[in-house]
Motif scaffolding. Structure first.
Motif, mmCIF file in Angstrom:
data_model
loop_
_atom_site.group_PDB
_atom_site.id
_atom_site.type_symbol
_atom_site.label_atom_id
_atom_site.label_comp_id
_atom_site.label_asym_id
_atom_site.label_seq_id
_atom_site.Cartn_x
_atom_site.Cartn_y
_atom_site.Cartn_z
ATOM 1 N N ILE A 63 33.968 58.011 44.834
ATOM 2 C CA ILE A 63 32.992 57.314 45.681
ATOM 3 C C ILE A 63 33.253 55.816 45.695
ATOM 4 O O ILE A 63 33.181 55.154 46.743
ATOM 5 C CB ILE A 63 31.563 57.634 45.181
ATOM 6 N N ALA A 64 33.602 55.277 44.535
ATOM 7 C CA ALA A 64 33.836 53.839 44.456
ATOM 8 C C ALA A 64 35.015 53.428 45.328
ATOM 9 O O ALA A 64 34.955 52.432 46.050
ATOM 10 C CB ALA A 64 34.071 53.446 42.998
ATOM 11 N N ARG A 65 36.102 54.198 45.283
ATOM 12 C CA ARG A 65 37.268 53.880 46.113
ATOM 13 C C ARG A 65 36.907 53.872 47.586
ATOM 14 O O ARG A 65 37.276 52.972 48.341
ATOM 15 C CB ARG A 65 38.352 54.934 45.907
ATOM 16 N N ARG A 66 36.204 54.890 47.994
ATOM 17 C CA ARG A 66 35.853 55.021 49.402
ATOM 18 C C ARG A 66 35.029 53.808 49.848
ATOM 19 O O ARG A 66 35.271 53.210 50.904
ATOM 20 C CB ARG A 66 35.053 56.314 49.567
ATOM 21 N N ARG A 67 34.113 53.411 49.015
ATOM 22 C CA ARG A 67 33.216 52.329 49.427
ATOM 23 C C ARG A 67 33.917 50.970 49.384
ATOM 24 O O ARG A 67 33.664 50.108 50.238
ATOM 25 C CB ARG A 67 31.967 52.349 48.532
ATOM 26 N N LEU A 68 34.786 50.784 48.407
ATOM 27 C CA LEU A 68 35.528 49.526 48.369
ATOM 28 C C LEU A 68 36.481 49.425 49.562
ATOM 29 O O LEU A 68 36.675 48.350 50.129
ATOM 30 C CB LEU A 68 36.324 49.425 47.070
ATOM 31 N N THR A 69 37.070 50.543 49.927
ATOM 32 C CA THR A 69 37.963 50.538 51.084
ATOM 33 C C THR A 69 37.212 50.157 52.350
ATOM 34 O O THR A 69 37.681 49.360 53.164
ATOM 35 C CB THR A 69 38.602 51.932 51.251
ATOM 36 N N ARG A 70 36.032 50.701 52.496
ATOM 37 C CA ARG A 70 35.227 50.368 53.677
ATOM 38 C C ARG A 70 34.833 48.893 53.662
ATOM 39 O O ARG A 70 34.829 48.225 54.700
ATOM 40 C CB ARG A 70 33.982 51.249 53.720
ATOM 41 N N LEU A 71 34.538 48.388 52.478
ATOM 42 C CA LEU A 71 34.178 46.972 52.375
ATOM 43 C C LEU A 71 35.370 46.095 52.787
ATOM 44 O O LEU A 71 35.215 45.132 53.544
ATOM 45 C CB LEU A 71 33.756 46.632 50.936
ATOM 46 N N GLN A 72 36.531 46.457 52.314
ATOM 47 C CA GLN A 72 37.714 45.657 52.643
ATOM 48 C C GLN A 72 37.982 45.664 54.141
ATOM 49 O O GLN A 72 38.274 44.628 54.744
ATOM 50 C CB GLN A 72 38.927 46.186 51.885
ATOM 51 N N THR A 73 37.882 46.843 54.718
ATOM 52 C CA THR A 73 38.119 46.945 56.166
ATOM 53 C C THR A 73 37.100 46.107 56.919
ATOM 54 O O THR A 73 37.433 45.387 57.864
ATOM 55 C CB THR A 73 38.034 48.418 56.591
#
Lengths: 341, 492
Positions: free
Chosen positions: A186-196
């Protein structure tokens, strides 16, 4: 000289299970410090105050002790938290530093406090602001060339793989393989969305649906990893002079409703969004923008057990977003259509 | 069938590291399939739900609440795990509430409450320590100063003042003492006996007293002096007074003196005083060479040989089948105890192996720039503990260096110390085993365990935990270092 009798009371062997006291408690008394009262009350001088903490002391009102730790305690007045601690905890915008031993103060959560006239009264303990210093972080240094920033970023990622605690975002950004548990996934998914989202700064406006809301409150610790990451990202954007991106992220943080994270962490977030960061984070981000990965990691290591590396995760995420590296941190992770904004 | 149990605590604040430690401990319990301890934010509830451990109570938690969530194989395992988790969460408050200790704010008031007390243990910020020590001395108390960062001139002055009053100042930076059988600060439960110990090093005292205890003898008193007492500026005031005391103590038959090598003039003064005693002395100046000792004193190169000599044991322990490093040929020593780090360097130097360290002993190399050499790290040194607990208190401080060593193919042996006793972590071996994990290919792990079975963490159980995890456990730190030398092809 006979040793045994001279140590009165040391006496018999200590029974197993009887713990000797390891003293960690202290408070100055009237003999040591002129100005300390002899009526059983204790006056402690605040040595340094961060920007927001100083404003807090200059107001009048009621507060309460929210939490007590070994080297610090927190005062809460509505949604504002101020940390009062021993000098070793370091300077911060919400921090008051004083020479004291917290456990010796006998404070307990829920105890009322009164702020008035540049002093804080908590039971028999009074903190005064006389002669204090205001602490401000120095200006951000000039940023190194993009190539240097890219190298620092890679160095940090390599070190994160070894040094970051398993529980936090630092390891999440560094682990190359598949996520090892629900938290990492979950953390990876959310950090990726934040970066994008950060990389789309020119077209995206903060809103009620920004991925910031998904990152907030995610993870372990008193200040969840996601909150620490956002604070790191804010500091990096500020240091690089990315005003638009910083303003967008700060506004998105301001829009986060209180229920998404703990009141304490929400307070830290709001202060960071207003441009205030603590001493160690400032040192870490300054080192990053100067191109010194080792110094950055050393500074990050001084911030709690995992919070420092959580902040570093946010720093790297923001760095990738605003430099030429616009690929997500985890290119192998597909963001489901349903979770795209 | 699996059982999910949640406990919610409202508006509860814990240090992050405490939460993570409890979470790890509960997750490792028998019958527990998954566990988590997180704030009840919506994001964290997603994670707990995804992990299949969020129950109705957890679902109802708010962002500021703490959720303790676990899934166990059955009701009994869940109940046991939850009970342990609650006890760990409540431990700090319960220990204060049930201790029966009263809190006073001045040494004078403490003496009023306990008029028979004759020793004050002082742990305050260093620049206040001497002021507090002087108050204690004025009240007729011996003093143990746990604090560090006391200026050297102030140390010398307060020790002279104490000497004039016939009182002892142990420290500053005195982490260990055992007076009349009472362990003070970081110390172990050892039987009373007739061996007196004087030491400038906390872990050195712990190692020697425990080896003596495990060798069948006991300790009369172990007096800490602080690490700088043998410096010329201080002139060994506490060491000399301690020798006087143990010399006059009818319960003490043998005396062990442990320190780094003192300055020459100070060493002469100390040894001259030793020569006046009728009692046998064992002198362990770690790293010193060519000591001119009086007839009643013998030299010991390591803590182990010091302990052996004091109890009349002169055998070398060698394993039946010395281990050999299967991968890599470098040794990475990761020590919680600074003296253990020094002792390991000395063992390597004696074996002719070059080692580098962040706290190098004479003859060893500084860490900066060292490549392809054995490395001995004192992880209790300031550079590692700034803003963090000491690794003896919180072994997780050592996790990252251990993980790095495990991942380094050049490392053939990881050398570790595990220190038990009061003040130390409640289960350092268990914590260490969790970090080592189960890897098919890993360096040899060689450890020593300093402690006794009477300690709060019984040594035999700690040793068994390590042995079960494939760790080679030596009887002493020196022996562990010797095994490491052997494992990489050296000759100890």
């Amino acid at each position: 000289m006979n040793l045994a009798p001279s140590f009165r009371g040391a006496g018999e062997a200590c029974e197993p299970g009887i713990r000797p006291a390891i003293p960690s408690r202290w408070i100055p008394d009237s003999q040591a410090s002129p100005g300390f009262r002899n009526d059983g009350e204790v006056v402690i001088r605040i040595r340094r105050a961060g920007v927001v903490a100083a404003e807090f002391c200059n107001t009048s009102g009621d507060a309460e002790v929210a939490a007590v730790f070994e080297r610090s305690f927190y005062l809460r007045a509505d949604d504002l938290f101020v940390c009062v601690g021993e000098p070793a905890i370091g300077n911060g915008p919400l921090t008051l530093l004083a020479d004291m031993r917290v456990p010796m103060l006998g404070l307990r959560p829920g105890q009322p406090a009164r702020i008035a006239g540049n002093r804080i009264d908590i039971g028999a303990v009074t903190f005064t602001c006389e002669g204090w210093e205001r602490w401000h972080p120095p200006a951000w240094p000039r940023a190194a060339a993009p190539a240097v920033l890219a190298r620092v970023r890679d160095d940090v990622m390599r070190r994160a793989a070894m040094d970051a605690p398993a529980e936090g975002f630092g390891r999440v950004i560094a682990d190359a393989g598949a996520p090892r548990d629900a938290f990492a996934r979950i953390a990876r998914r959310r950090l990726t969305r934040l970066q994008t989202w950060l990389s789309m700064r020119s077209v995206h406006e903060p809103s009620q649906t920004s991925p910031v809301r998904d990152v907030v409150g995610t993870g372990h610790g008193l200040t969840p990893s996601g909150d620490d990451a956002l604070i790191g990202a804010l500091a990096l954007l500020d240091a690089l002079g990315k005003r638009s991106a910083h303003a967008n992220l700060a506004r998105a943080v301001d829009l986060v409703p209180p229920g998404l994270t703990s009141p304490l962490s929400h307070c830290f977030l709001r202060v960071a969004a207003a441009g205030h960061v603590g001493e160690s984070l400032h040192a870490a981000v300054s080192s990053i923008v100067r191109g010194d990965a080792d110094a950055a990691i050393a500074a990050i290591g001084e911030i709690g057990h995992s919070s420092g590396w959580d902040m570093m995760a946010g720093i790297v995420t923001a760095l990738d977003a605003v430099t030429s590296r616009n690929q997500p941190v985890y290119p192998s992770i597909e963001v489901p259509q349903s979770e795209r904004f | 069938m699996s059982v999910i149990v949640n406990e919610v605590r409202g508006a509860t604040y814990f240090d992050s590291i405490v939460l993570m430690r409890i979470s790890r401990q509960v997750a490792a319990m028998a019958g527990v399939e998954e566990a988590g301890l997180m704030l009840g934010t919506p994001a964290n509830k997603d994670i707990l739900r995804d992990a299949g451990i969020l129950g109705p109570d957890g679902e109802a938690a708010e962002a500021g609440d703490l959720i303790l969530a676990l899934r166990a194989k059955d009701t009994a395992a869940a109940a046991t795990a939850m009970a342990v988790a609650k006890r760990l969460l409540d431990a700090p408050r319960e220990s204060i509430a049930s201790s029966g200790l009263s809190v006073t704010r001045t040494i004078r008031n403490a003496v009023r409450e306990m008029p028979d007390a004759n020793l004050a243990l002082i742990s305050v910020p260093g620049h206040f320590a001497v002021a507090e020590a002087r108050k204690a001395l004025a009240l007729g108390l011996h003093v143990m100063i746990f604090s560090d960062n006391v200026p050297l001139a102030e140390e010398a002055a307060v020790k002279r003042e104490a000497q004039a009053r016939g009182l002892l100042v142990m420290g500053p930076d005195c982490g260990t003492a055992i007076i009349g059988g009472a362990p003070l600060a970081f110390a172990n439960v050892v039987p009373r006996g007739d061996v007196g110990v004087i030491g400038a090093s906390g872990t050195g005292i712990q190692e020697v007293t425990c080896l003596i205890a495990r060798g069948g003898r006991g300790i009369s008193h172990a007096i800490g002096t602080g690490g700088r007492d043998l410096r010329a500026e201080v002139g060994a005031i506490t060491t000399l007074m301690a020798i006087d005391m143990l010399d006059a103590d009818p319960a003490t038959r043998d005396v062990v003196l442990i320190s780094k090598p003192p300055e020459a003039a100070v060493a002469r003064r100390v040894l001259a005083r030793v020569a006046q005693s009728r009692k046998p002395f064992t002198i362990c100046f770690l790293g010193a060479a060519d000591l001119a000792l009086p007839a009643n004193a013998r030299a010991a190169a390591t803590l182990r040989t010091a302990a052996d000599a004091s109890i009349g044991r002169t055998h070398a322990r060698a394993p039946a089948s010395p281990p050999h490093a299967a991968r890599g040929k470098l040794v990475r020593g990761l020590f919680a105890g600074g003296t253990f780090c020094s002792e390991a360097q000395i063992v390597f130097a004696q074996a002719g192996l070059a080692a580098a360290s962040n706290v190098p002993v004479p003859g060893a190399r500084a860490l900066a720039g060292a490549r392809d050499v054995h490395v001995m790290l004192d992880l209790g040194d300031d550079e590692f503990t700034r803003g963090r607990p000491h690794p003896m208190i919180e072994p997780a401080v050592r996790d990252r260096p251990i993980a790095a060593a495990l991942a380094d193919p050049a490392v053939g042996v990881i050398l570790l110390d595990v220190v038990l006793g009061f003040g130390a972590h409640h289960d350092p071996a268990g914590q260490l085993v969790g970090v080592l994990g189960k890897r098919d290919s890993r360096p040899l792990i060689i450890a020593s365990v300093t402690g006794t079975d009477a300690d709060p963490q019984p040594r035999s159980a700690q040793v068994q935990t390590l042995v079960d995890a494939g760790v080679i456990v030596a009887d002493s730190n020196a022996e562990a270092a010797e095994l490491a030398v052997t494992a990489v092809g050296g000759a100890p």
